[in-house]
Write an enzyme that holds these catalytic residues in place. Structure first.
Site, PDB file in Angstrom:
ATOM      1  N   GLN A 213       0.749  -1.358  -0.385  1.00  0.00           N
ATOM      2  CA  GLN A 213       0.025  -0.172  -0.310  1.00  0.00           C
ATOM      3  C   GLN A 213       1.034   1.114   0.169  1.00  0.00           C
ATOM      4  OE1 GLN A 213      -2.771  -2.281   3.251  1.00  0.00           O
ATOM      5  NE2 GLN A 213      -3.486  -0.043   2.859  1.00  0.00           N
ATOM      6  N   GLU A 248       0.093  -1.497   4.621  1.00  0.00           N
ATOM      7  CA  GLU A 248       0.664  -0.368   4.846  1.00  0.00           C
ATOM      8  C   GLU A 248       2.021   0.148   5.073  1.00  0.00           C
ATOM      9  OE1 GLU A 248      -1.714   2.345   7.340  1.00  0.00           O
ATOM     10  OE2 GLU A 248      -0.184   4.052   6.992  1.00  0.00           O
ATOM     11  N   ARG A 326      -5.483   7.696  16.820  1.00  0.00           N
ATOM     12  CA  ARG A 326      -7.115   7.680  16.256  1.00  0.00           C
ATOM     13  C   ARG A 326      -7.660   6.635  17.462  1.00  0.00           C
ATOM     14  NH1 ARG A 326      -9.450   7.899  10.949  1.00  0.00           N
ATOM     15  NH2 ARG A 326      -7.709   8.497   9.971  1.00  0.00           N
ATOM     16  N   ARG A 358      -8.083  -1.797   8.500  1.00  0.00           N
ATOM     17  CA  ARG A 358      -8.771  -1.235   8.577  1.00  0.00           C
ATOM     18  C   ARG A 358      -9.832  -0.582   9.663  1.00  0.00           C
ATOM     19  NH1 ARG A 358     -13.125  -3.944   4.008  1.00  0.00           N
ATOM     20  NH2 ARG A 358     -13.959  -2.238   3.075  1.00  0.00           N
ATOM     21  N   GLU A 729     -12.580   2.379   5.202  1.00  0.00           N
ATOM     22  CA  GLU A 729     -13.046   2.367   6.877  1.00  0.00           C
ATOM     23  C   GLU A 729     -13.646   2.424   7.281  1.00  0.00           C
ATOM     24  OE1 GLU A 729      -9.439   4.592   6.950  1.00  0.00           O
ATOM     25  OE2 GLU A 729      -8.487   2.530   7.912  1.00  0.00           O
TER      26      GLU A 729
END
Ligand code: MTE
Ligand code: HPA
Ligand code: MOS
Length: 778
Positions: A213, A248, A326, A358, A729
């Site tokens: 990614q 990622e 997050r 995700r 997501e």
């Protein structure tokens, strides 16, 4: 921000359902993934020798025995890496290979040596000698996050996000709940595992085909490992067979090892992890533990909340810092929390290093408040939806998030009310109660849960993207952008945007493999921002070309720029009509540049890491789901009978793709909430659930017989690409409704007198234990 007069494009290429650009090739088996690409002559195959111990000190590796295996060409440890032995993404705390004698072995499955052979089978045979050739002194492992937390062992410093005086608000509140619960980790289970294929180029160059990614980060890390400048390394990815966050950062280790092996042998080297090795080497979604105290009034309105979140980060930092940030920024979900104090700890354990998955901590944060409100409602004897409603963010009041961003585009009430009506929530609540009254063994449960998800990378500078658009003389268009295709349909959406901009049919536009030689310094395709960022960058590039064509046509045919119109592959310049290709030819002869780069940076973002405040998100995406389950209280088995979803994607770029994303995320999130369970052996630290035989993901059979997914079609008030919203997501949070429906059914088994002690995943085993607990306590 005011919307322009015509926010929506005229019905055309954008805003229409169309199949994924590779859909036909996917089903025909003709869409090549990295391992399907033709192999160059002389290609060698690598495999990894893995640490047989969860924690220890490395004494020696008998590479001579490894090299003696027939077919083996090369075997090496960390000392063979020309540059630094390092592949950490944010924190430089992650060796590519464990290191030399004296190095610490950090988890069972950590790569210690690489072996390169003429066939993959020979390489794997030599890798399997790891148990015999790696000598070590064992140390006691820490496998549990709470144990690491007790020892103060973290991968990054703890973080705190607070507003007001939560302790005082809790002390003054008339009611209080205290909860201790958790949620498990989750394996990405991308269909295509981690793979990199390194191909030496002339004069010290290296090309790496990689399922990733984040091609730019792979380029930088490979260059670093090879001790070469970035311009010498090219990373390319046409498509992934799924990434889900697992590629990622963690595509780095295979990319670096393959590149080092290719430099050493001067031959192309492919490293494809076997599924079991993929489980043992790479990390997953972070499991979380929560300690939560919530003070509320008699209606269930939250007055104060304190929460401690402890994530299992594994052996290195990877992305655990921003994941925890997050999580804290999603604890509020859709709710106004007047006084709140959150602490986040990313615990360092002797397990695989956990990473993006995700939702990136968002689901873990929001799950905590949903769990608490579910408990509050039960203890008050009120309907959980009513309690949620009482806590929703206001419009123009009670609308400030704990991190200081105002919730400006709040649509939670109309969205939830519409879903409650269309799913017939109130009547079905009564029907479920009536069913349960006469059914002692089978119990039904119902839940409706909302979501809000912040869109943007929570690291401001990552919110940028670039694109390159080439227009050829036959009027066909080639697009390259910094985003990667992992099945989500990004390339389809970007092609739609470019086709729209140039007034062309979709088929005139082709998107090519992501390539670090074409667009530089890209961000990972992550945080759901792929089409937001790359769509805008590609639009910018296409617009520059169109503007040059307009200026040329206006000059050439003596008309005003406004009178040059592009539609359906045709161009109208005043009275003059021609095909797009004819215009391109005429412009080319006049030496007009028919290709352009484009760039985009999301405006208005800010974040202060010290105070954990600012405006981290460009906008919010919203959604809600209503799920009904049937639980067998004798076995713990359950079925999802029906699910209704209403999800906000703004003005959809492609409703078919967006509905696919919502359905996929729902089922993936349901797997996480209910059936996917990770078990590490408590003594050895071996991940016992390291293959589909022992790790259960949802299948087509787990889909509810009634599954109604609808898009909430309000255009994004922010100036996003064609007023759409990110979709990748946010819908992963929708199946919280499945978990809380199960919890409701378990609660019914105890006559709703006790709050079921049920953590996620709600496996049949866990459900059975919770049923026994509520009955025992009743
Ligand atoms: N959909 C498919 N089919 N495969 C994937 O790997 N990854 C998800 C989501 N949807 C994924 C997917 C994740 S984790 C993210 S961040 C987004 O897609 C990334 O793509 P986007 O930003 O273009 O939506
Ligand atoms: N999502 C995904 N990846 C990231 C993020 C995020 O919010 N921040 C940094 N890397
Ligand atoms: Mo997605 S977890 O941001 O790759």
């Amino acid at each position: 921000m005011n919307a322009p007069a015509h926010p929506l494009p005229a019905a055309g290429v954008v805003g229409r359902s169309r199949p994924h650009e590779s859909a036909a090739a996917h089903v025909a088996g003709s869409a090549p993934y990295t391992d399907d690409l033709p192999e160059l002559a002389g290609t060698l195959h690598a495999a990894l020798g893995l640490s047989p111990v969860a924690h220890g000190v490395l004494r020696s590796v008998d590479l001579e025995r490894v090299r003696a295996v027939p077919g083996v060409v090369d075997a090496f440890c960390a000392d063979a890496i020309p540059g630094e032995n390092q592949c950490g993404s944010l924190v430089k705390d992650e060796p590519i290979l464990a290191g030399g004698p004296g190095a610490v072995l950090r988890h069972l499955g950590q790569p210690v040596y690489a072996v390169v052979a003429t066939t993959r089978e020979a390489a794997r045979r030599a890798a399997a000698l790891a148990k015999e050739v790696i000598a070590f002194d064992a140390l006691p492992p820490v496998l549990d996050a709470m144990q690491a937390h007790a020892a103060g062992q973290y991968v990054v410093p703890p973080v705190r996000l607070a507003r007001g005086d939560a302790a005082a608000a809790l002390a003054a509140a008339p009611h209080r709940v205290e909860l201790d619960f958790g949620v498990g980790g989750q394996e990405h289970f991308y269909l295509e595992g981690q793979i990199a294929y390194a191909q030496p180029q002339e004069q010290g160059g290296m090309k790496v085909l990689c399922s990733t990614q984040h091609p730019s980060e792979m380029q930088h890390l490979v260059a670093h490992a090879l001790h070469r400048p970035s311009h010498a390394v090219q990373v390319e990815c046409r498509r992934m067979g799924g990434g889900f966050g697992g590629k990622e950062s963690q595509s780095a280790l295979p990319a670096c090892v393959a590149a080092v092996a290719a430099v050493r042998s001067g031959r192309p080297v492919k490293l494809r992890l076997d599924r079991d090795d993929d489980f043992l080497v790479t990390g997953r979604r972070h499991g979380f533990r929560y300690q939560l105290a919530l003070g509320h009034d008699v209606d269930g309105r939250v007055l104060g909340a304190e929460v401690t979140m402890v994530s299992n980060a594994g052996h290195s930092a990877d992305l655990s810092g921003p994941v925890m940030t997050r999580a804290l920024c999603h604890f509020d979900n859709c709710y106004w929390l007047p006084d709140v104090a959150m602490q986040g700890y990313a615990a360092r354990t002797n397990t695989q290093s956990n990473t993006a998955f995700r939702g990136f901590g968002g689901p873990q944060g929001a799950f905590a408040i949903e769990y608490a409100l579910d408990s509050v409602a039960r203890r008050l004897g009120r309907d959980a939806l009513a309690v949620r409603h009482a806590n929703f963010y206001g419009v123009g009041e009670r609308d400030l998030t704990p991190y200081g961003q105002r919730v400006e585009d709040n649509i939670v009430v109309p969205l939830v009310d519409e879903l409650a009506a269309s799913s017939d929530y109130a009547a079905r609540r009564e029907a479920v109660a009536a069913f349960n009254a006469t059914s002692p063994v089978l119990k039904k449960g119902l839940a409706l849960t909302p979501l809000k998800f912040g869109i943007s990378f929570n690291v401001v500078h990552l919110n940028q993207a670039g694109a390159l658009v080439n227009v050829y003389l036959d009027g066909s268009v080639l697009v390259n952008h910094g985003g990667t295709e992992m099945g989500q349909g990004l390339n389809t959406k970007v092609a739609q945007v470019v086709a729209h901009e140039l007034g062309l049919p979709f088929e005139a536009v082709r998107v090519t493999a992501t390539d670090t030689h074409k667009v530089a310094n890209t961000s990972a395709t992550a945080a759901s921002t792929g089409s937001d960022l790359n769509g805008k960058a590609a639009q910018d590039a296409a617009r520059r070309i169109r503007e040059r064509l307009v200026a040329f046509a206006a000059r050439r045919w003596g008309v005003a720029a406004e009178d040059v119109l592009f539609a359906d592959g045709r161009v109208q310049a005043g009275a003059e009509a021609m095909s797009f290709a004819e215009l391109c030819n005429a412009a080319y002869l006049e030496r007009v540049q028919l290709w352009s780069e484009g760039f985009y940076a999301t405006p208005g973002l800010s974040w202060d890491r010290q105070t954990m405040s600012g405006k981290p998100f460009y906008y919010f995406a919203w959604g809600a789901a209503c799920s009904e389950v049937l639980v067998d209280t004798l076995t713990g088995e359950w079925r999802l009978l029906r699910a209704d979803v209403l999800h906000d994607v703004g003005a959809s770029l492609n409703p078919a793709l967006d509905i696919g994303q919502v359905e996929g995320a729902f089922v993936q999130g349901m797997g996480w909430m209910t059936m996917e369970e990770l078990v590490w052996h408590p003594k050895t630290g071996l991940l016992a659930t390291h293959a589909p035989s022992t790790y259960k993901i949802p299948t087509a059979n787990d889909l509810p017989p009634e599954f109604h997914v609808r898009l909430f079609g309000r255009p994004n008030p922010q100036d996003s690409i064609h007023r759409s919203k990110a979709v990748g997501e946010p819908p992963l949070l929708l199946p919280f409704s499945v978990f809380f429906a199960i919890r409701d059914a378990v609660s019914a088994a105890g006559g709703h007198r006790v709050d079921p002690p049920l953590s996620a995943p709600a496996t049949s085993e866990a459900i059975l234990a919770a049923v026994q607990a509520v009955r025992g306590a009743a």
